[in-house]
Design a protein around this motif. Sequence first.
Motif, PDB file in Angstrom:
ATOM      1  N   GLU A 190       0.831  -1.205   0.000  1.00  0.00           N
ATOM      2  CA  GLU A 190       0.000   0.000   0.000  1.00  0.00           C
ATOM      3  C   GLU A 190       0.865   1.253   0.000  1.00  0.00           C
ATOM      4  O   GLU A 190       0.572   2.223  -0.708  1.00  0.00           O
ATOM      5  CB  GLU A 190      -0.940   0.003   1.200  1.00  0.00           C
ATOM      6  CG  GLU A 190      -2.061  -1.011   1.102  1.00  0.00           C
ATOM      7  CD  GLU A 190      -2.869  -1.143   2.378  1.00  0.00           C
ATOM      8  OE1 GLU A 190      -2.506  -0.511   3.399  1.00  0.00           O
ATOM      9  OE2 GLU A 190      -3.861  -1.893   2.374  1.00  0.00           O
ATOM     10  N   GLN A 191       1.936   1.240   0.792  1.00  0.00           N
ATOM     11  CA  GLN A 191       2.829   2.397   0.839  1.00  0.00           C
ATOM     12  C   GLN A 191       3.541   2.608  -0.494  1.00  0.00           C
ATOM     13  O   GLN A 191       3.675   3.731  -0.971  1.00  0.00           O
ATOM     14  CB  GLN A 191       3.866   2.240   1.964  1.00  0.00           C
ATOM     15  CG  GLN A 191       3.280   2.364   3.344  1.00  0.00           C
ATOM     16  CD  GLN A 191       2.643   3.727   3.558  1.00  0.00           C
ATOM     17  OE1 GLN A 191       3.202   4.750   3.226  1.00  0.00           O
ATOM     18  NE2 GLN A 191       1.435   3.727   4.089  1.00  0.00           N
ATOM     19  N   VAL A 192       3.985   1.517  -1.094  1.00  0.00           N
ATOM     20  CA  VAL A 192       4.658   1.610  -2.395  1.00  0.00           C
ATOM     21  C   VAL A 192       3.694   2.147  -3.451  1.00  0.00           C
ATOM     22  O   VAL A 192       4.052   3.020  -4.246  1.00  0.00           O
ATOM     23  CB  VAL A 192       5.244   0.243  -2.817  1.00  0.00           C
ATOM     24  CG1 VAL A 192       5.661   0.225  -4.265  1.00  0.00           C
ATOM     25  CG2 VAL A 192       6.408  -0.133  -1.911  1.00  0.00           C
ATOM     26  N   LYS A 193       2.465   1.647  -3.444  1.00  0.00           N
ATOM     27  CA  LYS A 193       1.463   2.128  -4.398  1.00  0.00           C
ATOM     28  C   LYS A 193       1.190   3.613  -4.188  1.00  0.00           C
ATOM     29  O   LYS A 193       1.096   4.379  -5.147  1.00  0.00           O
ATOM     30  CB  LYS A 193       0.161   1.336  -4.266  1.00  0.00           C
ATOM     31  CG  LYS A 193       0.227  -0.046  -4.862  1.00  0.00           C
ATOM     32  CD  LYS A 193      -1.094  -0.775  -4.689  1.00  0.00           C
ATOM     33  CE  LYS A 193      -1.019  -2.183  -5.227  1.00  0.00           C
ATOM     34  NZ  LYS A 193      -2.280  -2.925  -5.041  1.00  0.00           N
ATOM     35  N   ALA A 194       1.050   4.032  -2.936  1.00  0.00           N
ATOM     36  CA  ALA A 194       0.789   5.444  -2.643  1.00  0.00           C
ATOM     37  C   ALA A 194       1.960   6.309  -3.088  1.00  0.00           C
ATOM     38  O   ALA A 194       1.766   7.374  -3.694  1.00  0.00           O
ATOM     39  CB  ALA A 194       0.518   5.630  -1.144  1.00  0.00           C
ATOM     40  N   ASP A 195       3.180   5.858  -2.801  1.00  0.00           N
ATOM     41  CA  ASP A 195       4.364   6.610  -3.222  1.00  0.00           C
ATOM     42  C   ASP A 195       4.454   6.691  -4.736  1.00  0.00           C
ATOM     43  O   ASP A 195       4.767   7.745  -5.296  1.00  0.00           O
ATOM     44  CB  ASP A 195       5.641   5.974  -2.656  1.00  0.00           C
ATOM     45  CG  ASP A 195       5.759   6.146  -1.151  1.00  0.00           C
ATOM     46  OD1 ASP A 195       5.003   6.962  -0.586  1.00  0.00           O
ATOM     47  OD2 ASP A 195       6.600   5.457  -0.547  1.00  0.00           O
ATOM     48  N   ASN A 196       4.184   5.578  -5.401  1.00  0.00           N
ATOM     49  CA  ASN A 196       4.222   5.560  -6.868  1.00  0.00           C
ATOM     50  C   ASN A 196       3.169   6.487  -7.451  1.00  0.00           C
ATOM     51  O   ASN A 196       3.426   7.186  -8.436  1.00  0.00           O
ATOM     52  CB  ASN A 196       4.038   4.145  -7.404  1.00  0.00           C
ATOM     53  CG  ASN A 196       5.277   3.299  -7.244  1.00  0.00           C
ATOM     54  OD1 ASN A 196       6.359   3.821  -7.014  1.00  0.00           O
ATOM     55  ND2 ASN A 196       5.121   1.994  -7.365  1.00  0.00           N
ATOM     56  N   GLU A 197       1.995   6.496  -6.871  1.00  0.00           N
ATOM     57  CA  GLU A 197       0.919   7.381  -7.347  1.00  0.00           C
ATOM     58  C   GLU A 197       1.334   8.848  -7.173  1.00  0.00           C
ATOM     59  O   GLU A 197       1.146   9.664  -8.074  1.00  0.00           O
ATOM     60  CB  GLU A 197      -0.370   7.092  -6.576  1.00  0.00           C
ATOM     61  CG  GLU A 197      -1.560   7.888  -7.028  1.00  0.00           C
ATOM     62  CD  GLU A 197      -2.048   7.503  -8.411  1.00  0.00           C
ATOM     63  OE1 GLU A 197      -2.706   8.344  -9.042  1.00  0.00           O
ATOM     64  OE2 GLU A 197      -1.770   6.386  -8.868  1.00  0.00           O
ATOM     65  N   LEU A 198       1.905   9.154  -6.022  1.00  0.00           N
ATOM     66  CA  LEU A 198       2.365  10.523  -5.773  1.00  0.00           C
ATOM     67  C   LEU A 198       3.452  10.916  -6.767  1.00  0.00           C
ATOM     68  O   LEU A 198       3.409  12.008  -7.355  1.00  0.00           O
ATOM     69  CB  LEU A 198       2.882  10.644  -4.336  1.00  0.00           C
ATOM     70  CG  LEU A 198       3.433  12.009  -3.938  1.00  0.00           C
ATOM     71  CD1 LEU A 198       2.318  13.061  -3.986  1.00  0.00           C
ATOM     72  CD2 LEU A 198       4.039  11.945  -2.554  1.00  0.00           C
ATOM     73  N   LEU A 199       4.408  10.032  -6.970  1.00  0.00           N
ATOM     74  CA  LEU A 199       5.491  10.326  -7.919  1.00  0.00           C
ATOM     75  C   LEU A 199       4.958  10.461  -9.342  1.00  0.00           C
ATOM     76  O   LEU A 199       5.412  11.318 -10.107  1.00  0.00           O
ATOM     77  CB  LEU A 199       6.552   9.222  -7.862  1.00  0.00           C
ATOM     78  CG  LEU A 199       7.394   9.193  -6.593  1.00  0.00           C
ATOM     79  CD1 LEU A 199       8.293   7.966  -6.583  1.00  0.00           C
ATOM     80  CD2 LEU A 199       8.215  10.452  -6.452  1.00  0.00           C
TER      81      LEU A 199
END
Length: 120
Positions: free
Chosen positions: A47-56
């Motif tokens: 979930e954190q990786v997905k959120a970070d990827n979405e933000l980036l």
Amino acid sequence: MDIKSWAVALGALGTFATTIWAVIHGYHSDTRQADQDRQGMEKYIMEQVKADNELLRKERESDQAQYSRNLTDLKAKKDAMEQEFNQQIALKVSENKALRKRNAALERENQAYWERYGDL
């Protein structure tokens, strides 16, 4: 053996079996809990990786849009400057032609003067 001995032996055997069952049950319970903890951590990390990827991705798209706007602005400025320089060049060319005509007229006038008066 009397009944007390059998009762004590049977009690010891029951205690031993209960202890073995408790150890096995504890081991399996710990294994299940470890699996649940691991799965929970994996889910949290994903979930954190997905959120970070979405933000980036959003930041990258924002930067790309800004670069596109900047490029469009620079192209418009370049076109305006190019048009202005072309106008200035055309003006200088026409001024140059006018000066050449003026020089040709002055040379003809000078030549006529020399032909008329010669060396003084």
